[in-house]
Design an enzyme around this catalytic site. Structure first.
Site, PDB file in Angstrom:
ATOM      1  N   ASP A 264       0.856  -1.190   0.000  1.00 48.79           N
ATOM      2  CA  ASP A 264       0.000   0.000   0.000  1.00 48.79           C
ATOM      3  C   ASP A 264       0.891   1.239   0.000  1.00 48.79           C
ATOM      4  O   ASP A 264       1.725   1.397   0.899  1.00 48.79           O
ATOM      5  CB  ASP A 264      -0.884  -0.055   1.256  1.00 48.79           C
ATOM      6  CG  ASP A 264      -1.684   1.214   1.469  1.00 48.79           C
ATOM      7  OD1 ASP A 264      -1.876   1.966   0.495  1.00 48.79           O
ATOM      8  OD2 ASP A 264      -2.116   1.451   2.622  1.00 48.79           O
TER       9      ASP A 264
ATOM     10  N   ASP B 272      -4.130   3.814   2.804  1.00 48.32           N
ATOM     11  CA  ASP B 272      -5.566   3.521   2.989  1.00 48.32           C
ATOM     12  C   ASP B 272      -5.802   2.058   3.372  1.00 48.32           C
ATOM     13  O   ASP B 272      -6.952   1.610   3.458  1.00 48.32           O
ATOM     14  CB  ASP B 272      -6.378   3.898   1.730  1.00 48.32           C
ATOM     15  CG  ASP B 272      -6.011   3.047   0.527  1.00 48.32           C
ATOM     16  OD1 ASP B 272      -5.091   2.196   0.627  1.00 48.32           O
ATOM     17  OD2 ASP B 272      -6.630   3.232  -0.545  1.00 48.32           O
TER      18      ASP B 272
ATOM     19  N   ASP C 289      -1.775  -1.172  -3.799  1.00 48.43           N
ATOM     20  CA  ASP C 289      -2.084  -0.409  -5.005  1.00 48.43           C
ATOM     21  C   ASP C 289      -0.945  -0.487  -6.019  1.00 48.43           C
ATOM     22  O   ASP C 289       0.109  -1.074  -5.753  1.00 48.43           O
ATOM     23  CB  ASP C 289      -2.413   1.050  -4.648  1.00 48.43           C
ATOM     24  CG  ASP C 289      -1.384   1.644  -3.690  1.00 48.43           C
ATOM     25  OD1 ASP C 289      -0.181   1.415  -3.925  1.00 48.43           O
ATOM     26  OD2 ASP C 289      -1.786   2.317  -2.708  1.00 48.43           O
TER      27      ASP C 289
ATOM     28  N   ASP D 198      -5.418 -10.154 -15.914  1.00 52.00           N
ATOM     29  CA  ASP D 198      -6.514 -11.070 -15.645  1.00 52.00           C
ATOM     30  C   ASP D 198      -7.772 -10.544 -16.343  1.00 52.00           C
ATOM     31  O   ASP D 198      -8.170  -9.398 -16.104  1.00 52.00           O
ATOM     32  CB  ASP D 198      -6.738 -11.077 -14.117  1.00 52.00           C
ATOM     33  CG  ASP D 198      -7.260 -12.390 -13.607  1.00 52.00           C
ATOM     34  OD1 ASP D 198      -8.047 -13.012 -14.312  1.00 52.00           O
ATOM     35  OD2 ASP D 198      -6.882 -12.774 -12.483  1.00 52.00           O
TER      36      ASP D 198
ATOM     37  N   ASP E 234     -10.260 -15.640 -16.869  1.00 49.06           N
ATOM     38  CA  ASP E 234     -10.916 -16.076 -15.636  1.00 49.06           C
ATOM     39  C   ASP E 234     -12.163 -16.905 -15.935  1.00 49.06           C
ATOM     40  O   ASP E 234     -13.027 -16.459 -16.706  1.00 49.06           O
ATOM     41  CB  ASP E 234     -11.321 -14.825 -14.826  1.00 49.06           C
ATOM     42  CG  ASP E 234     -12.018 -15.177 -13.538  1.00 49.06           C
ATOM     43  OD1 ASP E 234     -11.327 -15.706 -12.652  1.00 49.06           O
ATOM     44  OD2 ASP E 234     -13.237 -14.944 -13.418  1.00 49.06           O
TER      45      ASP E 234
ATOM     46  N   GLU F 112      -8.066 -20.246 -16.936  1.00 49.95           N
ATOM     47  CA  GLU F 112      -8.319 -20.902 -15.652  1.00 49.95           C
ATOM     48  C   GLU F 112      -9.247 -22.077 -15.933  1.00 49.95           C
ATOM     49  O   GLU F 112     -10.314 -21.902 -16.514  1.00 49.95           O
ATOM     50  CB  GLU F 112      -9.015 -19.935 -14.695  1.00 49.95           C
ATOM     51  CG  GLU F 112      -9.291 -20.588 -13.371  1.00 49.95           C
ATOM     52  CD  GLU F 112     -10.227 -19.806 -12.478  1.00 49.95           C
ATOM     53  OE1 GLU F 112     -10.076 -19.906 -11.270  1.00 49.95           O
ATOM     54  OE2 GLU F 112     -11.114 -19.109 -12.988  1.00 49.95           O
TER      55      GLU F 112
ATOM     56  N   HIS G 164      -4.425 -17.006  -5.455  1.00 50.48           N
ATOM     57  CA  HIS G 164      -5.250 -16.235  -4.516  1.00 50.48           C
ATOM     58  C   HIS G 164      -6.521 -16.992  -4.136  1.00 50.48           C
ATOM     59  O   HIS G 164      -7.288 -16.512  -3.309  1.00 50.48           O
ATOM     60  CB  HIS G 164      -5.610 -14.903  -5.169  1.00 50.48           C
ATOM     61  CG  HIS G 164      -6.475 -15.124  -6.383  1.00 50.48           C
ATOM     62  ND1 HIS G 164      -5.997 -15.739  -7.532  1.00 50.48           N
ATOM     63  CD2 HIS G 164      -7.776 -14.863  -6.632  1.00 50.48           C
ATOM     64  CE1 HIS G 164      -6.976 -15.843  -8.407  1.00 50.48           C
ATOM     65  NE2 HIS G 164      -8.069 -15.307  -7.890  1.00 50.48           N
ATOM     66  N   ASP G 165      -6.790 -18.121  -4.788  1.00 46.20           N
ATOM     67  CA  ASP G 165      -7.999 -18.889  -4.501  1.00 46.20           C
ATOM     68  C   ASP G 165      -7.744 -20.077  -3.582  1.00 46.20           C
ATOM     69  O   ASP G 165      -8.650 -20.884  -3.348  1.00 46.20           O
ATOM     70  CB  ASP G 165      -8.612 -19.421  -5.807  1.00 46.20           C
ATOM     71  CG  ASP G 165      -9.320 -18.328  -6.578  1.00 46.20           C
ATOM     72  OD1 ASP G 165      -9.766 -17.358  -5.953  1.00 46.20           O
ATOM     73  OD2 ASP G 165      -9.400 -18.444  -7.814  1.00 46.20           O
TER      74      ASP G 165
HETATM   75  C1  NOJ Z   1     -11.856 -17.374 -10.430  1.00 43.34           C
HETATM   76  C2  NOJ Z   1     -11.040 -16.372  -9.690  1.00 43.34           C
HETATM   77  O1  NOJ Z   1      -9.737 -16.850  -9.577  1.00 43.34           O
HETATM   78  C3  NOJ Z   1     -11.725 -16.155  -8.376  1.00 43.34           C
HETATM   79  O2  NOJ Z   1     -10.939 -15.405  -7.488  1.00 43.34           O
HETATM   80  C4  NOJ Z   1     -13.043 -15.489  -8.651  1.00 43.34           C
HETATM   81  O3  NOJ Z   1     -13.744 -15.349  -7.434  1.00 43.34           O
HETATM   82  C5  NOJ Z   1     -13.895 -16.305  -9.621  1.00 43.34           C
HETATM   83  N1  NOJ Z   1     -13.142 -16.788 -10.736  1.00 43.34           N
HETATM   84  C6  NOJ Z   1     -15.008 -15.481 -10.176  1.00 43.34           C
HETATM   85  O4  NOJ Z   1     -14.531 -14.518 -11.060  1.00 43.34           O
END
Ligand code: NOJ
Length: 574
Positions: free
Chosen positions: A50, A54, A58, A127, A229, A283, A349-350
């Site tokens: 950051d 905030d 960023d 992305d 995505d 993905e 990140h998932d």
């Molecule tokens: C896959 C993304 O990696 C995830 O973070 C997102 O929530 C879903 N697609 C929906 O876009």
């Protein structure tokens, strides 16, 4: 006699023909491309750095860390969505695809970032969220305003006076229902993800044209690639037939790879990809190996690579089937051995942190197992994707209170469990281990306030272990996870055998050790990885004891054929 000669001639011709095909195929497998040689570093912008206090990471924050990124030995970054968004799903709900999210900065910041990356020889993959937009996108606002709006067919609507549409499962919806009723036009709209992420109607050529124009807009700015995505869900059977009871327990085969998916990708390739030198990765890799192969077969002109989830899904809960893990990676490798290309990853990140899922986050083994996992990612065939923070061995935060979680899908599922009498203790235990917020806590730069991530209050709590797991500390220590990671990227970049080389799994029934060879143009590497917390012996019918060790995570690598806990060794065999 004539007949015999003729048959010999036919036989010869078929052998020659077959040989020429084999060499062509072999050549395709090792066709050199920059994106095959890429080591992709995924940055989750919200949590990286950051710059303005905030509490939200960023673009200027990323710019301030470009030299660090370069020092990792990675040569490509993938940024999670940075477009304007109301942030229902942290940017995966785009309200304007041609603008930058206010929290992240401005287009001028983006231009600076791209310039800074390119000056350092680093490429940028963006992305693209193309299966759905935000419900706050102008298209959707128009679409929902009236049944006769020119934008009506940009989304999937079902007029309510017809019979109710067949059930569709929604991944993020608080009721798991993908049809949301909207009173303005007395109709339902479809949303596979949250109700603020309506699915775009890809059957509409106008939608496709809009999207290709957006993709070109970014390519003209100079980006180097696209991560698509959830794209396998874009094509649907729009008659929305009924699915068998219980389909939602394994919904992907019903949702992925709809009837026109390949057509859309071919069109996208022709309209966009073919006009630029870009890398493309989707993905999801479809429902089976054939789907995956078709998506990335260079002769089909669709994508460069896709990433599959089979292997990483094995570790959703603690404990996983290691033999299956090895088999899965080996099977995927074989599918692309001659044609096509794959991506290698264990986290994003998932997912929760890699070291909790596949290694061991205890103080005794965190560093060793993190190094071992980096060795794995950087010595497999395929383009490795490394998630930010894993180069430090960052761990799950494992929040105990639901109020500490920020992920909308987790909060909605919590509500669902409450509404349907679910076992909340069990649910909390599950998310402590697997919630994606575990991978989204702020990057740990140093041991100052908020781990040096922000001078304000971070949007999500910093992991309390930042005092001893942080970049500054690891810079000073030659044996750190971070410095090991740098050695591993260096080894990969200097050895085409680790990029293009043939992969051979060894000792496949070993329950602790992952052992494999990588071979290319006369160079041969043996990789030994002990995935267990005890000593383990690989059963190999080869003599490698005197071979050169080119990478090892113990200062004195084992020389008696028995690997120490989480030990990893890479030998160069000739
Ligand atoms: C896959 C993304 O990696 C995830 O973070 C997102 O929530 C879903 N697609 C929906 O876009």
């Amino acid at each position: 006699m004539k007949i015999i000669l003729c048959s010999i001639a036919i036989l010869l011709a078929s052998i020659l023909n077959c040989n020429s095909q084999t060499s062509l195929v072999a050549k395709k497998g090792t066709d050199k491309k920059w994106w095959k040689e890429a080591v992709v570093y995924q940055i989750y912008p919200r949590s990286f750095k950051d710059s303005d206090g905030d509490g939200i990471g960023d673009l200027r924050g990323i710019i301030s860390k470009l030299d660090y990124i370069k020092s990792l030995g990675v040569n490509t970054i993938w940024l999670n969505p940075i477009y304007s968004s109301p942030n229902d799903d942290n940017g995966y709900d785009v309200s304007d695809y041609r603008n930058i999210m206010k929290d992240f900065g401005t287009m001028a910041d983006f231009d600076l970032l791209l310039k800074g990356l390119h000056e350092r020889g680093i490429k940028l993959v963006m992305d693209f969220v193309l299966n759905h937009s935000s419900d706050e996108h102008e298209w959707f606002k128009q679409s929902k305003s009236s049944r006769t709006s020119p934008y009506r067919n940009y989304y999937h609507w079902w007029d309510a006076e017809r019979v109710k549409p067949n059930y569709r499962y929604s991944l993020f919806d608080v009721n798991h229902d993908a049809w949301k009723y909207d009173s303005v036009t007395n109709a339902y709209y479809l949303h596979y993800f949250s109700k603020k992420q309506p699915d775009l109607n890809w059957e509409n050529p106008k939608v496709r044209k809009e999207i290709y124009d957006i993709m070109k807009f970014w390519a003209d700015k100079g980006i180097d690639g696209y991560r698509l995505d959830a794209f396998q869900f874009a094509s649907k059977d729009t008659s929305f037939p009924a699915f068998p009871t219980g389909f939602e327990n394994n919904f992907v085969p019903y949702y992925a790879m709809g009837p026109h998916l390949h057509d859309y990708l071919k069109e996208m390739n022709q309209e966009v990809f073919s006009k630029y030198d870009v890398m493309t990765v989707a993905e999801g890799a479809g429902n089976n190996y054939q789907d995956a192969h078709d998506l990335v077969d260079a002769d089909r002109n669709e994508l460069n690579m896709a990433y599959a989830f089979d292997a990483i899904d094995l570790a959703k809960m603690e404990g996983y089937d290691f033999i299956k893990f090895k088999e899965t990676f080996s099977k995927w490798d074989s599918v692309f051995a001659n044609k096509g290309w794959l991506s290698i990853f264990l986290a994003s990140h998932d997912q929760a942190r890699i070291v909790n899922r596949f290694g061991n986050a205890s103080p005794e083994f965190r560093e060793l197992s993190s190094k071992m996992l980096s060795t794995f990612l950087l010595t497999m065939r395929g383009t490795p994707f490394i998630y930010n923070g894993d180069e430090l061995g960052m761990t799950n935060a494992g929040f105990e209170k639901i109020t500490d979680y920020r992920d909308m899908s987790t909060l909605n599922e919590y509500q669902y469990q409450l509404n349907h009498g679910g076992d909340i203790n069990q649910f909390m235990k599950r998310i402590q281990f697997e919630c994606r917020d575990n991978g989204r806590t702020p990057f740990q730069w140093d041991d100052s306030k908020n781990a040096g991530f922000s001078t304000g209050t971070p949007w999500i709590q910093v992991n309390t272990n930042f005092k001893y797991i942080n970049r500054a500390e690891q810079e000073m220590n030659q044996q750190s996870v971070l410095n090991y990671f740098r050695k591993a990227t260096d080894l990969r970049q200097k050895n085409p055998a680790l990029i293009y080389g043939k992969y051979t799994l060894l000792d496949k029934s070993n329950h602790d050790v992952y052992a494999y060879l990588r071979e290319f143009e006369g160079k041969k590497f043996l990789v030994l990885l002990n995935f267990s917390s005890h000593q383990a012996k690989p059963n190999l019918k080869m003599n490698f004891a005197r071979s050169k060790v080119v990478l090892a995570n113990y200062p004195n690598p084992s020389s008696n054929g028995v690997l120490a806990p989480y030990e990893s060794i890479v030998y160069q065999l000739n």
